[in-house]
Design an enzyme around this catalytic site. Structure first.
Site, PDB file in Angstrom:
ATOM      1  N   LYS A   1     -10.135  -1.001  10.686  1.00 51.43           N
ATOM      2  CA  LYS A   1     -10.282  -2.187   9.827  1.00 51.43           C
ATOM      3  C   LYS A   1     -10.539  -3.432  10.678  1.00 51.43           C
ATOM      4  O   LYS A   1     -10.620  -4.544  10.177  1.00 51.43           O
ATOM      5  CB  LYS A   1      -9.023  -2.382   8.975  1.00 51.43           C
TER       6      LYS A   1
ATOM      7  N   CYS B   1      -4.844   2.517  -3.615  1.00 53.64           N
ATOM      8  CA  CYS B   1      -3.610   3.034  -3.005  1.00 53.64           C
ATOM      9  C   CYS B   1      -2.463   2.043  -3.163  1.00 53.64           C
ATOM     10  O   CYS B   1      -1.654   1.863  -2.238  1.00 53.64           O
ATOM     11  CB  CYS B   1      -3.795   3.365  -1.534  1.00 53.64           C
TER      12      CYS B   1
ATOM     13  N   HIS C   1       0.870  -1.175   0.000  1.00 57.35           N
ATOM     14  CA  HIS C   1       0.000   0.000   0.000  1.00 57.35           C
ATOM     15  C   HIS C   1       0.915   1.236   0.000  1.00 57.35           C
ATOM     16  O   HIS C   1       2.032   1.184   0.522  1.00 57.35           O
ATOM     17  CB  HIS C   1      -0.825  -0.059   1.291  1.00 57.35           C
TER      18      HIS C   1
ATOM     19  N   GLN D   1      -4.276  -5.486   6.757  1.00 61.47           N
ATOM     20  CA  GLN D   1      -5.274  -6.351   6.113  1.00 61.47           C
ATOM     21  C   GLN D   1      -5.237  -7.782   6.629  1.00 61.47           C
ATOM     22  O   GLN D   1      -5.883  -8.659   6.056  1.00 61.47           O
ATOM     23  CB  GLN D   1      -5.069  -6.356   4.592  1.00 61.47           C
TER      24      GLN D   1
ATOM     25  N   ASP E   1       3.267  -4.894   7.972  1.00 62.69           N
ATOM     26  CA  ASP E   1       2.043  -4.103   7.872  1.00 62.69           C
ATOM     27  C   ASP E   1       0.875  -5.089   7.953  1.00 62.69           C
ATOM     28  O   ASP E   1       0.612  -5.841   7.010  1.00 62.69           O
ATOM     29  CB  ASP E   1       2.061  -3.349   6.535  1.00 62.69           C
TER      30      ASP E   1
HETATM   31  N1  PMP Z   1      -1.527  -0.818   4.587  1.00 61.54           N
HETATM   32  C1  PMP Z   1      -2.483  -1.565   4.036  1.00 61.54           C
HETATM   33  C2  PMP Z   1      -2.148  -2.932   3.523  1.00 61.54           C
HETATM   34  C3  PMP Z   1      -3.778  -1.061   3.936  1.00 61.54           C
HETATM   35  O1  PMP Z   1      -4.751  -1.799   3.379  1.00 61.54           O
HETATM   36  C4  PMP Z   1      -4.063   0.234   4.451  1.00 61.54           C
HETATM   37  C5  PMP Z   1      -5.456   0.834   4.348  1.00 61.54           C
HETATM   38  N2  PMP Z   1      -6.091   0.634   3.130  1.00 61.54           N
HETATM   39  C6  PMP Z   1      -3.029   0.960   5.028  1.00 61.54           C
HETATM   40  C7  PMP Z   1      -1.773   0.397   5.087  1.00 61.54           C
HETATM   41  C8  PMP Z   1      -3.265   2.314   5.601  1.00 61.54           C
HETATM   42  O2  PMP Z   1      -4.116   2.235   6.703  1.00 61.54           O
HETATM   43  P1  PMP Z   1      -4.708   3.540   7.384  1.00 61.54           P
HETATM   44  O3  PMP Z   1      -5.303   4.349   6.288  1.00 61.54           O
HETATM   45  O4  PMP Z   1      -5.728   3.014   8.338  1.00 61.54           O
HETATM   46  O5  PMP Z   1      -3.579   4.232   8.055  1.00 61.54           O
END
Ligand code: PMP
Length: 406
Positions: free
Chosen positions: A226, A364, A123, A203, A200
């Site tokens: 999430k 993203c 991401h 997910q 990270d």
């Molecule tokens: N890493 C991953 C794999 C994600 O899916 C996301 C959110 N889509 C993020 C980081 C960022 O998370 P946040 O917007 O809650 O900071």
């Protein structure tokens, strides 16, 4: 034990509503999950009866809420099986957690010509902070490639490692494709070379049990929103040995021991990394969300979501012209796909009018889209409160989209 999905659905007030006169089908759980009533009630209770700034007061409300905040930390500690509660840092979410490590660890350990390794599947939140670090320090960013199924090439990963590699940062699950990465192996390979690893878990945390001690990762990050909890709260787990050596990222109240204009000394863990008034409401409500999913059962959730994934994969695959992007052997309950040459926005908008929420775009994760030479996908991500009947509705909606644009 199988889950009582109707009973579970009753716990989520938002699922009862209609969108454009149709029952809401919420398949955008990868972006954020809905909140059970217990989480909503917890926030309401705090603001109605318990609110007071924590850590700073000797009065009743402040002391009580400070205790609840610290209890929430212990709930998270147990949830991911961290060794110490002071290894749990409350942040605003995954993004802030990664930035904290990129700045703080980066400041202390990364310099000229050093290397940071990430993967193609990341991401933007796990790309850009490292890019900025590399720019600041004149270091190099290296990227683990993937195969056509969207799986990391671990042999290539090992070849990327040199004596200059200072940290590896990868996700456990790709938000764009749903691939579950073999992080245990990535951590083993990295540690063989004495390189710390940030995972990270944005997910992965909501789809099954995580044990940071068993994984032996150095950092693990995720977001409350999430995980059926509130927005604006998240976790940075770090091994004590690293957190103690890393300088503070943000400065302000609570992260200091003593301040004078000549010299300031910093507080101990975890407060060194929690400058300013923390999101105590969010932290306590996130702990409630954790207890809620624990009451359902992480293993039960994983089993049921796998069933949804298999059902949806089989069903969607029968639609002529539909191509699933991301066909890894190990996936969470998330399907990214394209439909003939119909633009994902067009398809998403038509589906929306039928009350079905899916995500469209690059999620993203533009490098993933570039790897597959596409601009974006439609992404349906399933939670334990979703049903096979809802997947049937998506299937029917996609047939209509095909009729309209095909
Ligand atoms: N890493 C991953 C794999 C994600 O899916 C996301 C959110 N889509 C993020 C980081 C960022 O998370 P946040 O917007 O809650 O900071």
């Amino acid at each position: 034990m199988s889950l009582d999905i109707q009973k579970i659905r009753n716990d989520f007030p938002i699922l009862k509503q209609e969108i454009y006169g149709k029952p809401l089908v919420y398949f955008d759980n990868g972006a954020t999950t809905q909140k059970p009533q217990v989480v909503i009630d917890e926030e309401l209770k705090i603001y109605s009866h318990e609110n007071s700034n924590i850590h700073r007061g000797v009065h009743y409300l402040s002391e009580q809420l400070t205790q609840r905040f610290e209890d929430a930390r212990k709930v998270v500690q147990k949830f991911i099986n961290a060794k110490h509660d002071h290894e749990i840092i409350f942040t605003s979410g995954t993004t802030q957690s990664i930035n904290t490590v990129a700045y703080s660890f980066g400041d202390r350990y990364v310099s000229d010509e050093d290397e940071v390794i990430i993967s193609t599947l990341e991401h933007h939140s796990n790309i850009v902070p490292w890019q900025l670090l590399c720019e600041r320090k004149k270091a190099n960013l290296k990227v683990i490639p993937i195969n056509d199924n969207g799986e990391l090439l671990l042999d290539e990963f090992e070849k990327l490692i040199t004596s200059k590699t200072k940290i590896v940062a990868v996700n456990q699950v790709s938000n764009a494709l749903g691939t579950v990465n073999d992080i245990k192996r990535i951590i083993e390979i990295s540690h063989k070379h004495n390189i710390p690893v940030l995972i990270d878990g944005a997910q992965s945390i909501q789809h099954g049990k995580i044990d940071v001690q068993e994984l032996d990762c150095d950092f693990f990050v995720f977001s409350g929103h999430k995980l059926y909890g509130p927005t604006g709260i998240g976790i940075l787990y770090g091994k004590e040995k690293w957190l103690n050596k890393m300088p503070p990222f943000m400065a302000g109240g609570e992260m200091i021991k003593k301040v004078s204009f000549e010299k300031t000394s910093f507080n101990e863990l975890p407060f060194k990394f929690e400058a300013g008034t923390p999101n105590y409401t969010g932290a306590i409500a996130m702990a409630k969300a954790i207890e809620y999913i624990q009451s359902i059962g992480l293993d039960e959730i994983a089993t049921y979501e796998k069933e949804l994934l298999n059902y949806a994969t089989e069903k969607l695959q029968t639609i002529k012209g539909l191509k699933i992007i991301g066909t890894a052997k190990e996936k969470v309950s998330l399907i990214s796909f394209i439909l003939e040459n119909i633009h994902h926005y067009d398809a998403g908008m038509v589906i929306d009018k039928m009350g079905i929420a899916v995500r469209t775009g690059h999620h993203c994760a533009e490098p993933v889209m570039n790897r597959f030479n596409i601009e974006g996908t439609l992404r349906a991500s399933f939670s334990f409160y979703n049903t096979k009947e809802e997947i049937d509705k998506l299937y029917n909606a996609l047939l209509i989209v095909k009729q309209m644009f095909g």
